[in-house]
Design a protein around this motif. Structure first.
Motif, short mmCIF file in Angstrom:
data_model
loop_
_atom_site.label_atom_id
_atom_site.label_comp_id
_atom_site.label_asym_id
_atom_site.label_seq_id
_atom_site.Cartn_x
_atom_site.Cartn_y
_atom_site.Cartn_z
N GLN A 94 0.92 -1.14 -0.03
CA GLN A 94 -0.06 -0.14 0.02
C GLN A 94 0.89 1.31 0.02
O GLN A 94 1.93 1.25 0.89
CB GLN A 94 -0.82 -0.02 1.24
CG GLN A 94 -1.93 -1.22 1.20
CD GLN A 94 -3.11 -0.79 2.04
OE1 GLN A 94 -2.99 0.01 2.85
NE2 GLN A 94 -4.19 -1.76 1.98
N ARG A 95 0.79 2.10 -0.91
CA ARG A 95 1.62 3.20 -1.07
C ARG A 95 0.79 4.64 -1.07
O ARG A 95 -0.33 4.45 -1.64
CB ARG A 95 2.53 3.02 -2.26
CG ARG A 95 3.98 3.25 -2.02
CD ARG A 95 4.78 3.39 -2.89
NE ARG A 95 4.70 2.43 -4.06
CZ ARG A 95 5.58 2.32 -4.94
NH1 ARG A 95 6.58 3.40 -5.26
NH2 ARG A 95 5.46 1.41 -5.89
N GLU A 96 1.13 5.46 -0.57
CA GLU A 96 0.50 6.89 -0.67
C GLU A 96 0.62 7.67 -1.99
O GLU A 96 1.62 7.70 -2.47
CB GLU A 96 1.01 7.58 0.55
CG GLU A 96 0.03 8.97 0.61
CD GLU A 96 0.51 9.96 1.77
OE1 GLU A 96 -0.08 10.74 2.10
OE2 GLU A 96 1.79 9.86 2.05
N LEU A 97 -0.36 7.91 -2.48
CA LEU A 97 -0.41 8.62 -3.79
C LEU A 97 -0.05 10.10 -3.66
O LEU A 97 -0.15 10.69 -2.54
CB LEU A 97 -1.54 8.68 -4.45
CG LEU A 97 -2.06 7.30 -5.01
CD1 LEU A 97 -3.50 7.01 -5.46
CD2 LEU A 97 -1.35 6.81 -6.21
N ALA A 98 0.58 10.49 -4.67
CA ALA A 98 0.64 12.08 -4.60
C ALA A 98 -0.38 12.94 -4.25
O ALA A 98 -0.60 13.96 -3.86
CB ALA A 98 1.51 12.49 -5.94
#
Lengths: 619, 85
Positions: free
Chosen positions: A202-206
């Motif tokens: 899970q990665r945070e989006l810009a």
């Protein structure tokens, strides 16, 4: 389905899934031009030409469900309920948000029409840690599944080839029973996704970082104001150069024509009627194109949804909704597409109020009027050392229009009775870099349709006006025509004199009276009318209309266009409903003459009253 | 028994599971947008004037007014997952 001639394929999907990008990629320039900026709000058709076949492709507005909540969604699902159903549904899904994207898909699947599933935005999905097994998806659904990148065009050729060669089977997994429960639809989608997708990381989006600024209590509004300021600057600074080129091009053309054409009525018609009229339209195409460019840029990147989000509460208090932001801002370009874009407002009252007040926003047709008038009465001095006073007055006109629109909204909120509560259940799409191709396409189509639509009106008006201003009744007769050298003795002159008493209180003379009447066809006709009126009987002199108008003096030697008259005229153009096409669109959108009539009446009264006040204050 | 909590009562960042969407004019729209029982939801940020509020609904961001959020009954999760960091 063997007959490719009549093959009709409908693109369907949620908003922001890349439908229009794919549509543009599939059809290229073979599309019918529609009249609405930004997002698709009408079905539009194009042709896919590949492998010697021609397939009709229909792009529909994005929608979340088969049960429409607003007019644009009604339009979108209409094609699935018509007698002649589409041959294939090309369903486009945002792969980074498959679950909700498949909800509408699962409803369409029950229609028994052959379907193709196209997964778009896989790059975002991958970035966010999703892994999609499209082969398994194909098996589970029993239909073809394609992976594409609509932005870059990868995978589109495979879709093209498949469309022109293959035959598609209806989708079987969802259509066993006709259940309408949302929960069951979502349950089936969950089961499907469990088998076919995995989420690894899970990665945070810009997007969430940008949103911290875009929706910040202070920075959010500052950003929005800066964006507006930037657009405003862009429209004026950038458009200035092409506008000068166009102006000088036309004056070279008319000088050239005046030399080669023989003297006579034909020469006058061409130079004072035709060329003056066309020049009046073409000269502000750059401004319109730039405005449309910025509007579609804001929509395309996803920023517009944030503007709706931060403005919703404020606008709700005024009887509008966050969704009114798009029509109101588009109103700065042109009220016609702006009013059409209200179709995505679900609540009838919110939508009606938005329609009623949008024409008060200063549209681009008022720009040439303001520009001309400001250059006549306002000195080009600097305020505080860096702000041009003329630019400041222009900005004030825009602010005035906006304030008037908001005040009018409050009044309508009290008057219009409606009980159904409005809601604001809106997706905030992820930000993405602009899809330049879509934006250029929109810009080009809008400018083209502006030139052709407004051009037709302006052309006819300027030719008719030229005739009425060049010819008049012979003295003491009513029927015979003579060429009058004097504008006062022409038909237009007689007419202007007849209405002069009604407009005298707000400072207008009979010449302005003529322009007010012709402006009802379209506001921008004002400049053309003025140039026609002031160039009658003067084919030798090609100076600017502004100089000719400034030379017009009252009998006592005072200039006709004093500060009071010019300001009064500007206020009148800011508030008056002088646009037949807008009234026609309001009639079309509200399906009744009641609302355009009320709109015409309230705007005219407002314009007359405010002009009267301004004229008396300054004279 | 604890009292029923609505989505409007969650604080920013508080993860919860949707239990029920109450009957009303917004129900169908909320369900279509994916607010179905069982789904995880988390308030992300508020609009500058406190309303509407943006929620992380599984894979996307949904903005709803407070009046609509009151129609959604939720159960906060005791363990707060660090969703999307």
């Amino acid at each position: 389905m063997s007959n490719n001639e009549s093959l009709r394929i409908v693109l369907a999907g949620n908003p922001n899934c890349g439908k229009s990008s794919l549509f543009n990629k599939l059809t290229g320039l073979n599309q019918k031009i529609t009249n609405v900026p930004g997002t698709t709000i009408e079905n539009r058709e194009g042709k896919l030409k590949s492998n010697n076949t021609s397939i009709r492709i229909i792009d529909t507005p994005g929608t979340y469900s088969i049960n429409p909540k607003s007019l644009d969604e009604e339009e979108a699902v209409k094609v699935f309920f018509e007698k002649s159903r589409p041959d294939t549904i090309l369903y486009i899904a945002d792969a980074s948000n498959l679950k909700r994207n498949l909800f509408y898909f699962s409803q369409l699947a029950q229609k028994g029409v052959p379907m193709i599933l196209v997964l778009n935005m896989l790059d975002v999905a991958t970035y966010r840690g999703f892994e999609i097994d499209s082969e398994r998806l194909e098996k589970e659904l029993g239909i073809r599944v394609f992976k594409i990148n609509a932005r870059e065009g990868t995978g589109v050729d495979a879709v093209k080839n498949a469309l022109s060669q293959e035959q598609f089977v209806p989708h079987y997994k969802f259509d066993e029973e006709n259940n309408d429960s949302h929960e069951i639809h979502y349950e089936k989608i969950n089961n499907l996704l469990q088998k076919t997708t995995k989420r690894k990381t899970q990665r945070e989006l810009a997007t969430s970082k940008i949103d911290k600024i875009a929706t910040h209590p202070i920075l959010g509004y500052l950003l929005f104001l800066s964006v507006l300021f930037l657009i405003f600057q862009g429209v004026f600074m950038l458009a200035e150069y092409p506008m000068t080129w166009i102006e000088s091009g036309f004056s070279i053309a008319s000088e050239f024509l005046s030399e080669i054409l023989p003297d006579g009525w034909f020469k006058k018609l061409i130079i004072n009627g035709l060329i003056a009229g066309i020049a009046g339209v073409v000269v502000f195409v750059p401004q319109i194109a730039i405005l449309f460019f910025f509007m579609s840029l804001l929509e395309d990147t996803g920023y517009m949804a944030r503007v709706s989000f931060i403005m919703d509460k404020m606008l709700r208090g005024l009887g509008l909704s966050g969704k009114s932001v798009v029509p109101l801002l588009s109103g700065a370009a042109c009220a016609i597409p702006a009013i059409m874009s209200t179709r995505n407002i679900e609540n009838w009252k919110d939508r009606l109020i938005t329609i009623m007040v949008t024409p008060l926003m200063s549209c681009s047709a008022r720009l040439p009027v303001y520009t001309l008038l400001i250059s006549m009465a306002i000195p080009s001095t600097m305020v505080l050392g860096f702000i041009n006073l003329q630019a400041l007055v222009l900005l004030a006109m825009y602010v005035l229009g906006t304030v008037a629109a908001l005040v009018a909204a409050v009044v309508f909120k009290w008057i219009i009775k409606h009980d159904i509560p409005s809601y604001f259940i809106v997706e905030l799409p992820i930000y993405h870099p602009p899809r330049w191709r879509n934006i250029w396409m929109t810009c080009w189509q809008k400018s083209l349709s502006f030139v052709t639509e407004a051009g037709k009106v302006i052309l006819i008006v300027s030719i008719v006006l030229w005739f009425l201003a060049s010819y008049g009744p012979k003295p003491n007769t009513t029927l015979s025509i003579q060429e009058s050298v004097n504008l006062e003795e022409s038909y237009a002159g007689h007419f202007g004199k007849a209405i002069e008493p009604t407009i005298r209180p707000i400072g207008f003379n009979w010449k302005i009276g003529i322009a007010l009447v012709t402006s009802f066809a379209a506001r921008e006709v004002f400049v053309g009318t003025m140039s026609t009126i002031y160039s009658i009987g003067d084919t030798e002199n090609f100076e600017q209309i502004r100089e000719k108008m400034n030379k017009d003096k009252l009998p006592n030697g005072e200039p006709v266009y004093s500060l009071a008259v010019v300001l009064s005229l500007m206020i009148f153009y800011a508030f008056a409903m002088q646009c037949m096409s807008t009234l026609a669109v309001v009639y079309k959108e509200t399906k009744s003459w009641k609302w355009p009539t009320i709109q015409f009446a309230y705007m005219t009264i407002l314009a007359y009253g405010c002009s009267w006040i301004v004229f008396n204050l300054f004279s | 028994m604890h009292k029923r909590l609505t989505l409007a009562q969650l604080h920013i960042g508080q993860l919860a599971r949707i239990q029920q969407v109450l009957d009303g004019p917004f129900k169908e729209k909320l369900l279509e947008m994916g607010c179905v029982p069982g789904v995880l939801i988390k308030p992300l940020f508020k609009a500058p004037l406190g309303d509407p509020i943006a929620y992380n609904l599984e894979e996307y961001t949904l903005s709803i007014r407070k009046s609509e959020a009151r129609q959604i009954i939720v159960k906060p999760l005791d363990i707060l997952f660090k969703d999307e960091q």
